[in-house]
Design an enzyme around this catalytic site. Structure first.
Site, PDB file in Angstrom:
ATOM      1  N   ARG A 123     -19.015  15.659 -19.732  1.00 10.33           N
ATOM      2  CA  ARG A 123     -18.898  14.624 -20.762  1.00 10.33           C
ATOM      3  C   ARG A 123     -19.427  13.280 -20.282  1.00 10.33           C
ATOM      4  O   ARG A 123     -19.640  12.369 -21.084  1.00 10.33           O
ATOM      5  CB  ARG A 123     -17.429  14.442 -21.159  1.00 10.33           C
ATOM      6  N   GLU A 140     -35.071  16.712 -21.617  1.00  7.84           N
ATOM      7  CA  GLU A 140     -33.665  16.471 -21.252  1.00  7.84           C
ATOM      8  C   GLU A 140     -33.378  16.782 -19.784  1.00  7.84           C
ATOM      9  O   GLU A 140     -32.694  16.014 -19.123  1.00  7.84           O
ATOM     10  CB  GLU A 140     -32.738  17.392 -22.080  1.00  7.84           C
ATOM     11  N   ASN A 196     -11.849   6.319 -23.781  1.00  2.45           N
ATOM     12  CA  ASN A 196     -13.090   6.941 -24.234  1.00  2.45           C
ATOM     13  C   ASN A 196     -13.372   6.356 -25.620  1.00  2.45           C
ATOM     14  O   ASN A 196     -12.479   6.322 -26.457  1.00  2.45           O
ATOM     15  CB  ASN A 196     -12.840   8.459 -24.316  1.00  2.45           C
ATOM     16  N   GLY A 197     -14.586   5.854 -25.848  1.00  2.00           N
ATOM     17  CA  GLY A 197     -14.901   5.234 -27.141  1.00  2.00           C
ATOM     18  C   GLY A 197     -15.422   3.827 -26.921  1.00  2.00           C
ATOM     19  O   GLY A 197     -15.804   3.468 -25.799  1.00  2.00           O
ATOM     20  N   LYS A 257     -22.693  15.506 -22.842  1.00  2.00           N
ATOM     21  CA  LYS A 257     -22.595  16.688 -23.689  1.00  2.00           C
ATOM     22  C   LYS A 257     -22.125  16.318 -25.086  1.00  2.00           C
ATOM     23  O   LYS A 257     -22.600  16.853 -26.079  1.00  2.00           O
ATOM     24  CB  LYS A 257     -21.594  17.654 -23.045  1.00  2.00           C
ATOM     25  N   GLU A 271     -37.488  21.755 -30.309  1.00  2.00           N
ATOM     26  CA  GLU A 271     -36.371  22.071 -29.421  1.00  2.00           C
ATOM     27  C   GLU A 271     -36.873  22.413 -28.014  1.00  2.00           C
ATOM     28  O   GLU A 271     -36.251  22.019 -27.018  1.00  2.00           O
ATOM     29  CB  GLU A 271     -35.546  23.223 -30.026  1.00  2.00           C
ATOM     30  N   CYS A 287     -17.385  10.571 -21.631  1.00  2.00           N
ATOM     31  CA  CYS A 287     -16.213  10.166 -20.874  1.00  2.00           C
ATOM     32  C   CYS A 287     -15.149  11.261 -20.974  1.00  2.00           C
ATOM     33  O   CYS A 287     -14.927  11.824 -22.039  1.00  2.00           O
ATOM     34  CB  CYS A 287     -15.599   8.861 -21.347  1.00  2.00           C
ATOM     35  N   HIS A 291     -54.291  14.985 -35.893  1.00  7.48           N
ATOM     36  CA  HIS A 291     -54.099  13.635 -36.437  1.00  7.48           C
ATOM     37  C   HIS A 291     -53.549  12.675 -35.384  1.00  7.48           C
ATOM     38  O   HIS A 291     -52.868  11.718 -35.730  1.00  7.48           O
ATOM     39  CB  HIS A 291     -53.170  13.682 -37.649  1.00  7.48           C
ATOM     40  N   TRP A 333     -19.123   7.756 -18.855  1.00  8.12           N
ATOM     41  CA  TRP A 333     -20.508   7.670 -19.315  1.00  8.12           C
ATOM     42  C   TRP A 333     -20.628   6.252 -19.863  1.00  8.12           C
ATOM     43  O   TRP A 333     -20.073   5.942 -20.908  1.00  8.12           O
ATOM     44  CB  TRP A 333     -20.763   8.706 -20.403  1.00  8.12           C
ATOM     45  N   LYS A 382     -35.691  20.364 -24.761  1.00 10.91           N
ATOM     46  CA  LYS A 382     -35.080  20.976 -23.568  1.00 10.91           C
ATOM     47  C   LYS A 382     -35.794  20.487 -22.312  1.00 10.91           C
ATOM     48  O   LYS A 382     -35.164  20.128 -21.332  1.00 10.91           O
ATOM     49  CB  LYS A 382     -35.185  22.513 -23.610  1.00 10.91           C
TER      50      LYS A 382
HETATM   51  C1  G6P Z   1     -25.773  15.242 -27.218  1.00 10.79           C
HETATM   52  C2  G6P Z   1     -26.060  16.468 -26.374  1.00 10.79           C
HETATM   53  C3  G6P Z   1     -27.010  17.403 -27.116  1.00 10.79           C
HETATM   54  C4  G6P Z   1     -26.444  17.752 -28.477  1.00 10.79           C
HETATM   55  C5  G6P Z   1     -26.126  16.499 -29.292  1.00 10.79           C
HETATM   56  C6  G6P Z   1     -25.343  16.838 -30.551  1.00 10.79           C
HETATM   57  O1  G6P Z   1     -26.915  14.473 -27.318  1.00 10.79           O
HETATM   58  O2  G6P Z   1     -26.623  16.090 -25.121  1.00 10.79           O
HETATM   59  O3  G6P Z   1     -27.198  18.597 -26.357  1.00 10.79           O
HETATM   60  O4  G6P Z   1     -27.363  18.545 -29.174  1.00 10.79           O
HETATM   61  O5  G6P Z   1     -25.303  15.612 -28.524  1.00 10.79           O
HETATM   62  O6  G6P Z   1     -24.115  17.388 -30.164  1.00 10.79           O
HETATM   63  P1  G6P Z   1     -23.201  18.276 -31.108  1.00 10.79           P
HETATM   64  O7  G6P Z   1     -21.990  18.577 -30.272  1.00 10.79           O
HETATM   65  O8  G6P Z   1     -22.873  17.432 -32.293  1.00 10.79           O
HETATM   66  O9  G6P Z   1     -23.971  19.476 -31.472  1.00 10.79           O
END
Ligand code: G6P
Length: 608
Positions: A27, A488, A100-101, A603, A481, A2, A504, A74, A485
């Site tokens: 956000r 996501e 926000n929250g 984000k 990772e 948000c 396994h 969001w 990616k």
């Molecule tokens: C969200 C984002 C990720 C990020 C994670 C942790 O899920 O979409 O890309 O890695 O938060 O965020 P931070 O700001 O704590 O690294």
């Protein structure tokens, strides 16, 4: 998670608010809204969809207002519909709130307010705030907000306006970031600096439990308990260019290509070749204290958690310190054992992730030395930890983290080098690491030139529904990772596994429709990874290998090879992740996905 923006000044508010929302869209982007004060009262416009949908809704309208608040959402409580979009208003349509929250006790508050006759029009937790403030409003908006917030459990960053108080925005924070931008004859409020940097680089970060009254001429801050606070004005060093796309179609691609520079920035001024050591003054620890560290806990979420897993290998390898890595969301509920000599590193790009903040607070409560590794200067983690190291990656806007990940690994390498050299790591080895580190930016640059080859590979596989990523040792987190990616941003199901674990379970999935990305560089498990590749091939799996430059043997075995320049095994994640970022990017673009704003993600996740 948000985005909030508020403006009070002498310019038309609507374009400023819309522009601010666009910069905050990373956000959250499932609905957006605006409340501005016109002659006839508060005009509220909101709708489901992105900020562009709100912009269309407002097109052609003539707004005079120089004062208002806006929000991009969001969803947490209530679907992303027009009605659930923020701002929310009270019954008399005098008060508008963006939030926000999460208001955790909103159900009981709503019941009490409904019994008093308040009519609710949305399913959100936020709407109770508007009605609660209405309940207490007697001409002083700050006091009404203060009293309302004293009833609230949960987290909030809010901005509130009232028809009767033209030119005052009341902002308050508990757990969700808010910043005030100080301009000339105008002031702004926002969830983060990117929304206001066009107007001012002078900012004040609100702390938890603080309330601000922001007007055209200035602002005053007090705590929820009415103690006056002297604002600490800080200057933001980011420029507008840094938060624009600079000719790239997506922020994510721009950020992938920035990595030679951001990696350089992460180590700039921090290497001492003569001593074979790094220098990290921000840790705020004396030599004896650094020496005293006998256990490290790394805690984080998402991509930052993958960086932490790599940090575990680095710290154990260079410094022989026992390390535990824990999801921040699990850490606080686990009764973590903190002893003398335990240091907790909280790793977060944003410095605002709610789960990571909760873990940080738990570690502080338990008496640990808590250090932060974060990107956003002035973020909550940066401010509330005992010390730490900034990764200096610059603003990261693409929701899928790329450059922050490599810079986090870089910083973890520097920390491991420092602690290692204070223990058993030899001067010679320290210098070898520094030599190798210095080559990394150039090596990343050379990998980025492979872009068109990786795009070709993406073209062959983008219609597949599943992917497996395999890696071993320090490259196992890289496999995780790489898979993260891909899922996501392209919504292809992808899993990362330690290569040897494939037999396994996941091996049951392998057939000609299962592409397998294998990190198979020339390290001490190379031969074993080759055997894993044979196992995939024997089941008609298609293999894309990340291999060491000059390795021709592997080319005969797999379907595609992406070569990586030679470096130390411990630094190889910094290179191996680059083609995996590009592969995910190209697949997502080919699948017509919005790379920078993937569905359902945000984000910065500021709710637990
Ligand atoms: C969200 C984002 C990720 C990020 C994670 C942790 O899920 O979409 O890309 O890695 O938060 O965020 P931070 O700001 O704590 O690294």
């Amino acid at each position: 998670m948000c985005g909030i923006v508020g403006y009070v000044g002498d310019k038309p508010a609507v374009p400023i608010l819309l522009e601010g929302l666009k910069r905050l869209e990373y956000r959250g982007y499932d609905s957006a809204g605006i409340a501005v004060l016109e002659d006839q009262g508060i005009i509220l416009e909101k709708c489901a969809g992105k900020v562009s949908a709100l912009e269309n809704l407002l097109k052609g309208r003539n707004f005079q207002s120089t004062f208002g608040i806006a929000h991009t959402r969001w969803a947490t409580h209530g679907e992303p519909t027009d009605l659930n979009a923020h701002p929310h208003m009270d019954c008399k349509k005098n008060i508008a709130v963006v939030h926000n929250g999460i208001i955790e006790n909103y159900r009981s508050l709503r019941e009490v307010l409904a019994n008093k006759g308040h009519i609710f029009t949305s399913d959100t937790d936020t709407e109770v705030l508007a009605h609660l403030i209405e309940e207490y409003y007697e001409g002083d908006l700050v006091e009404a907000v203060r009293t309302a917030l004293s009833q609230v459990e949960g987290t909030y960053g809010i901005a509130v306006v009232c028809k009767d108080n033209p030119e005052e925005i009341v902002a308050a924070r508990h757990g969700s970031p808010l910043v005030i931008g100080r301009g000339q004859g105008e002031n702004l409020v926002a969830s983060d600096c990117s929304a206001i940097i066009r107007h001012t680089n002078q900012v004040v970060y609100l702390e938890d439990h603080e309330i601000a009254s922001v007007t055209r001429e200035g602002f005053s801050i007090s705590t929820i308990d009415k103690v006056e606070v002297t604002p600490h004005v800080q200057e933001i060093s980011w420029t507008l260019d840094q938060i624009e796309k600079g000719g790239f179609p997506y922020f994510m691609l721009k950020e992938i290509h920035e990595q030679p520079l951001t990696l350089q920035n992460a180590m700039r001024g921090r290497l001492n070749y003569d001593e074979g050591i790094s220098r990290l003054n921000g840790l705020n620890l004396q030599y004896e204290e650094l020496h005293h560290i006998n256990r490290v806990i790394l805690t984080a979420c998402g991509t930052s958690w993958h960086a932490a897993l790599i940090g575990e290998y680095l710290l154990e390898d260079f410094a022989s310190i026992p390390v535990e890595v824990e999801y921040a969301s699990e850490f606080r509920y686990r009764s973590p054992i903190i002893q003398d000599g335990t240091v907790v590193f909280v790793i977060s790009q944003s410095g605002e992730t709610a789960d990571t903040l909760a873990a940080m607070k738990e570690a502080i409560r338990k008496g640990a030395t808590v250090l932060g590794i974060c990107n956003v200067v002035g973020s909550t983690i940066a401010r509330e930890t005992d010390g730490g190291v900034y990764i200096h990656a610059g603003p990261e806007i693409g929701v899928a983290s790329t450059k922050a990940f490599t810079s986090q690994i870089m910083v973890l390498t520097l920390i491991s080098l420092l602690l290692g050299r204070m223990r058993n790591l030899s001067l010679e080895k320290g210098r070898e690491v520094i030599d190798a580190l210095k080559k990394i930016p150039e090596q990343v640059e050379s990998l980025l030139k492979n872009d068109s080859y990786i795009k070709e590979i993406a073209r062959e596989y983008y219609k597949k529904n599943n992917f497996l990523y395999l890696g071993r040792g320090i490259n196992y987190p890289v496999a995780l990772e790489g898979a993260l990616k891909l899922k996501e941003i392209s919504y292809i199901h992808a899993e990362g596994y330690p290569a040897a674990e494939m037999k396994h379970g996941p091996i049951a999935l392998i057939d000609e429709n299962m592409p397998v990305v294998v990190i198979a560089i020339k390290d001490n498990v190379y031969e074993k990874v080759l055997s894993n590749i044979e196992e995939v091939k024997a089941r008609n799996g298609r293999v894309i290998a990340i291999a060491t430059e000059g390795d021709e043997e592997i080319a005969r075995l797999v379907n595609h090879v992406i070569y990586i320049p030679r470096t130390l095994e411990q630094l190889s994640p910094l290179l191996n992740i680059i083609p995996l970022q590009l592969l995910a990017y190209h697949m997502a673009v080919l699948r017509d996905c919005n790379v920078d704003q993937p569905r359902n993600l945000a984000k910065s996740v500021t709710v637990e």
